[in-house]
Scaffold this active site. Sequence first.
Site, PDB file in Angstrom:
ATOM      1  N   LYS A 192       0.832  -1.202   0.000  1.00 42.29           N
ATOM      2  CA  LYS A 192       0.000   0.000   0.000  1.00 42.29           C
ATOM      3  C   LYS A 192       0.873   1.261   0.000  1.00 42.29           C
ATOM      4  O   LYS A 192       0.510   2.275  -0.620  1.00 42.29           O
ATOM      5  CB  LYS A 192      -0.916  -0.008   1.228  1.00 42.29           C
ATOM      6  N   GLU A 199       0.645   6.826  -6.658  1.00 44.92           N
ATOM      7  CA  GLU A 199      -0.489   7.762  -6.712  1.00 44.92           C
ATOM      8  C   GLU A 199       0.003   9.208  -6.672  1.00 44.92           C
ATOM      9  O   GLU A 199      -0.519  10.072  -7.389  1.00 44.92           O
ATOM     10  CB  GLU A 199      -1.416   7.467  -5.540  1.00 44.92           C
TER      11      GLU A 199
END
Length: 321
Positions: A192, A199
């Site tokens: 993550k 991102e």
Amino acid sequence: MNHRARRWVHIPYRQPRSPNSSQGVPVQLGLIGLGRMGSNMRDRLRAAGHEVVGYDRNPQVSDVTSLTDLVQQLQAPRVVWIMVPHGAPTRQVLEELGDSLEADDLVLEGGNSRFTDDRSNAAMLAERGIKYVDVGVSGGVWGAENGYGLMAGGDTEDIERAMPIFDALRPPGDRDKGFAHAGPVGAGHYAKMVHNGIEYGLMQAYAEGFELLAASEVVTDVPATIKAWSQGTVVRSWLLDLLVRALEEDPELERLRGYVSDSGEGRWTIEESINNAVPTPAITSALFARFASRQEDSPAMKAVAALRNQFGGHSVQSSDE
């Protein structure tokens, strides 16, 4: 108090079954942390037929009055999912759970914790025979409807035990397109972390493209141009769709201030890139751009202006101009 009668919530969603789905197996889950993501996760799990006992410090959204009450309402062996801020808040909840849970209970830690914290968290609970799985969760406020991308770290036996929960939360369709057993404890949050670093870079590229279009004298309809990239182009993505949505609401983004915070995962990603000698220039630049967004007047740029004036006599602007 009958928490199911008071807090049973249904949303108009039913996830299609897939050949590798265990969604049809109802389970009981304790969920700690009912903020924007936690409450949506509770709704999605209940819509899939699972029983969720939720706890939050806000009594208006909580099903029970305390963590002890939550544990008492779950049948052993218990499964508890934590969705609270990383660091001290997560550690505090884990320590309290460690005093209440029993051997063979399972804790799923779904916050944005640093992967190095998972090892000490798992070790602390293991002393009491309590199992631990870390889960990276992506999907934000849209996850209740679209499903969450899940990356889990832990023993295979513990992952399989929680699979009905994962299947209810992930997007519909093939499991491997929305869920990964990334590795041992710590791997879920590591995955993550890298996801969020990527991102950062994607958002920065879209943002720079928007600014260049807006600065151009040639392009007269920036929102329409960006929306035209939504289908058929190599830069189409969900993030681009969200940018289109934002521009439809505010075509020049005039209602926003260009101040961008960071959750810490971008920093951790860059630290890991240094530790592993992996170049990550796009992610690093994106993080530094966020730092720059918080400066009303950059001290570094003041120094650059002063130097240009000293060696070349270049003009400068005073602070009162």
